[in-house]
Structure formats: structure tokens, C-alpha cells
Design an enzyme around this catalytic site. Sequence first.
Site, PDB file in Angstrom:
ATOM      1  CG  ASP A 185     -46.435   5.166 -76.158  1.00 29.55           C
ATOM      2  OD1 ASP A 185     -47.377   4.819 -76.904  1.00 29.55           O
ATOM      3  OD2 ASP A 185     -45.965   6.325 -76.146  1.00 29.55           O
ATOM      4  CB  CYS A 205     -51.597   5.227 -81.094  1.00 26.88           C
ATOM      5  SG  CYS A 205     -50.516   3.994 -81.810  1.00 26.88           S
ATOM      6  CD  GLU A 265     -37.477   3.637 -79.415  1.00 30.82           C
ATOM      7  OE1 GLU A 265     -38.533   3.733 -78.774  1.00 30.82           O
ATOM      8  OE2 GLU A 265     -37.442   3.340 -80.633  1.00 30.82           O
ATOM      9  CD  GLN A 283     -46.582  10.877 -77.512  1.00 29.65           C
ATOM     10  OE1 GLN A 283     -47.600  11.059 -78.189  1.00 29.65           O
ATOM     11  NE2 GLN A 283     -46.292   9.716 -76.951  1.00 29.65           N
ATOM     12  CE1 TYR A 308     -42.647  -2.178 -78.524  1.00 28.35           C
ATOM     13  CE2 TYR A 308     -43.419  -2.444 -76.259  1.00 28.35           C
ATOM     14  CZ  TYR A 308     -43.147  -2.980 -77.498  1.00 28.35           C
ATOM     15  OH  TYR A 308     -43.364  -4.315 -77.715  1.00 28.35           O
TER      16      TYR A 308
HETATM   17  C1  SAM Z   1     -45.702   5.185 -80.040  1.00 25.95           C
HETATM   18  S1  SAM Z   1     -43.966   5.364 -79.967  1.00 25.95           S
HETATM   19  C2  SAM Z   1     -43.735   5.813 -78.284  1.00 25.95           C
HETATM   20  C3  SAM Z   1     -42.457   6.504 -77.920  1.00 25.95           C
HETATM   21  C4  SAM Z   1     -42.393   7.209 -76.566  1.00 25.95           C
HETATM   22  N1  SAM Z   1     -43.156   6.573 -75.530  1.00 25.95           N
HETATM   23  C5  SAM Z   1     -42.778   8.663 -76.676  1.00 25.95           C
HETATM   24  O1  SAM Z   1     -43.805   9.048 -76.100  1.00 25.95           O
HETATM   25  O2  SAM Z   1     -42.054   9.442 -77.327  1.00 25.95           O
HETATM   26  C6  SAM Z   1     -43.424   3.712 -80.089  1.00 25.95           C
HETATM   27  C7  SAM Z   1     -41.935   3.534 -80.038  1.00 25.95           C
HETATM   28  O3  SAM Z   1     -41.638   2.121 -80.014  1.00 25.95           O
HETATM   29  C8  SAM Z   1     -40.431   1.912 -80.725  1.00 25.95           C
HETATM   30  N2  SAM Z   1     -40.364   0.480 -81.050  1.00 25.95           N
HETATM   31  C9  SAM Z   1     -40.942  -0.168 -82.086  1.00 25.95           C
HETATM   32  N3  SAM Z   1     -40.721  -1.492 -82.009  1.00 25.95           N
HETATM   33  C10 SAM Z   1     -39.977  -1.697 -80.877  1.00 25.95           C
HETATM   34  C11 SAM Z   1     -39.457  -2.856 -80.248  1.00 25.95           C
HETATM   35  N4  SAM Z   1     -39.634  -4.077 -80.767  1.00 25.95           N
HETATM   36  N5  SAM Z   1     -38.769  -2.717 -79.098  1.00 25.95           N
HETATM   37  C12 SAM Z   1     -38.576  -1.479 -78.549  1.00 25.95           C
HETATM   38  N6  SAM Z   1     -39.053  -0.333 -79.111  1.00 25.95           N
HETATM   39  C13 SAM Z   1     -39.746  -0.443 -80.262  1.00 25.95           C
HETATM   40  C14 SAM Z   1     -40.526   2.876 -81.884  1.00 25.95           C
HETATM   41  O4  SAM Z   1     -39.255   3.180 -82.429  1.00 25.95           O
HETATM   42  C15 SAM Z   1     -41.176   4.102 -81.219  1.00 25.95           C
HETATM   43  O5  SAM Z   1     -40.204   4.998 -80.744  1.00 25.95           O
END
Ligand code: SAM
Length: 348
Positions: free
Chosen positions: A278, A305, A241, A192, A220
Amino acid sequence: MRVGDEIEIEIHDVAFGGDGVGRHSGQIVFVPFTAAGERVRVRIVSARKQFLRAELVAVLAPSPARTEPRCAVFGRCGGCQYQHLDAAEQLRVKSAQVRSALERIGGLRDVPLAPIVPSPEPWGYRNRITVHAAGGVVGFWSTDRHTLVDVATCPIASEAVNGELQHLRERAPDGGHFSLREPGIVPAGFHQANRFLLEALRDLVDDAFAGAAGFLYEGYCGSGFFTERLAARFERVTAVELDARLIARVPRVERVDWVQGDAVVEFERCKPDAVLVDPPREGLPPRFVELLAAKTPARFVYVSCDPATLARDLKRLGAGYRVKRVTPVDLFPQTAHIECVAVCERAG
Ligand SMILES: C[S@@+](CC[C@H](N)C(=O)[O-])C[C@H]1O[C@@H](n2cnc3c(N)ncnc32)[C@H](O)[C@@H]1O
């Protein structure tokens, strides 16, 4: 209308993405770096059947919300879109854009929209930036993404991050991409970015689960930013994740199963009482939304986002859920980005 023509128009709105919107002979005209209510002279830079794009030549009658940009490269650097708008106008514009996305894309007319949560500090808030180096230039991509803009200091980044930028510039790298971060945050992968809103964002998501219990599925989860706080509310949590670098750094938390994998694949395997997601900007894969509709958790909280993909996914979720509240959060002042937290409850 031809490319290169100059016209005078009134700007009546600011669209998601940051462009001011005007009208000329029945056609929509998009003009970056303008404000609602302004009269401007613009030059057409692209002409399509449905709309025109133009660049600002002169502000003929400025909006009272117009203010002096703080950054020397504002208007050339692709990072910021709103430095010419005062803080109140940025918040007004972002709230209106969320409302408009929910209505136009989501077909959601009566969703309660909470007041936007402002950033306590609209400058110096970023705890990480990614800069690029090429041809002796270190900086950010330009507004058209074709050239690198030399950036000596970035006013939305913290002092510590600007210190890192200075060190990098002194090393004069030949080329590459560099993630510059404050000490103490994960060295690679998502984190974040607004250091002044971390607790408020966590509180908002925690409040969204008030009264929820049982088994939480979190897709996520990054390095467990929300998970750590939410674990106290639930008997059991599965947090998923994809990025192995992040899952390797999660804290030890009782009752939490951390899984390195795909959020959809892992969701197929379980039947939770509550769900938190997320996802990245692209939003949820259609299969995830299908599974949500089928598994009917009592509470579903969506941290997003991108209001456009949020609205699309809420529409796809359909009538089985009621959107109880959407709260926009100004995680990225001076830029066109908007974060939202949507709380949904199983209908009936
Ligand atoms: C917007 S970030 C949110 C992370 C967390 N909620 C935070 O606040 O730190 C989105 C996350 O989704 C992960 N991500 C992307 N594609 C994914 C998938 N198919 N399955 C699981 N995670 C995934 C990314 O690596 C990233 O860490």
C-alpha cells in the site's frame, strides 16, 4: 488560439485529476469544474502545442448530473474537484478513469473491473485534514497552489475535525501546518482518512487473500491497519513501515514481525508466499517490482491511491502475473482521488 480567447466547446469526458475534456479545431482543451455532455463557454488560460487549458466562463447546456456545490469556496479551494457532479456521476467518472488508466498506461485490456465501492456518506467523512496558516489566513491551498484560501468549515471533514479547525482558528496562529484529527486515531503520520469505509476497505483486502497461506510480506504497513486483520490467515507475517512514529504504535499481534525500515530493502531478504503493498502515490520503486517478478509469490495484492502508478507497476510486473480483479473504492468523494485494490495471481 491565444491566452484570453473565449470559445464554445462540448465536454465529452472527465480526465483523471478532474478536468473536463473538450476539443477545439483538433486540439484537446482541459476545463476544470465541467461535466461530460455539457456545452460550455470557456476562456483559454494556457496554450501549448499539444493542448489548451481553459477556465469555465458559462455553462450553456448543463449536464443532468450537474448539481449545486455545497461549499462556499468550491472552485477556489484546491481540495475538491467534483462537488458540481452528483454522486452517481462521480462514481461513473472514477470507474471510467480506472479502466482508462489500466488500458492506456498498463496495456491491460481485459482486466475484470469490479463495481466501484461507494462511500456510505459522501460528506463529513474525513477523520483528518491538514490546514495551513499564513498572513492571518487559516485554510487550504488554492486550486493553483499559490495562495491560501480561508476555510471556516470543510464539508468533507467530520464534525469533530471541524471542531478542531474552529479551535485552531480561534488561536489565530501566525503560520505553520496543522494536522487536525479525530480523537482515537494516530496523532501523527499516515492514517486511512475515510471514517465510513475503514471496515469495507479492510474486508476487501482480507477477501483478496482468500485461500492464501504461509508467509505474508507486507510493505508500507503504516500502523498495521491491514496487518492486524490478515495475521489470522497466515503462519507468519513480516510488516514493514518507514515511519518510526507509526511502527511505535502497532498492536501486539501473534506471528507478526514489525520492522521499521525500507520496504525494498526488507523485501530483498525474504521469500514470501503472498505479498501486500500500500505504497504512497508514487507507487512501487522499480526494484520492488523486479523482486516481485523474481520471488514469484502465489498472490500479490496492491492497494493504490493512484490508478496511473498502479497501471504502470502492473505493466512492469509483466506476464508472470495475471490481474484477477481491480476494485475501485471511492474513499474521497467530492475529490478526484481514487483508491484501488488490485488482486494478482502467479500465472500458470
Ligand atoms: C498509503 S500509506 C499506507 C499505510 C497503511 N497500509 C495503512 O493503511 O494505514 C503508505 C505508507 O508507506 C510508508 N512508506 C513510505 N515510504 C516507505 C518505504 N520506502 N518503505 C516502507 N514504508 C514506506 C508511509 O510512511 C506510509 O505509512
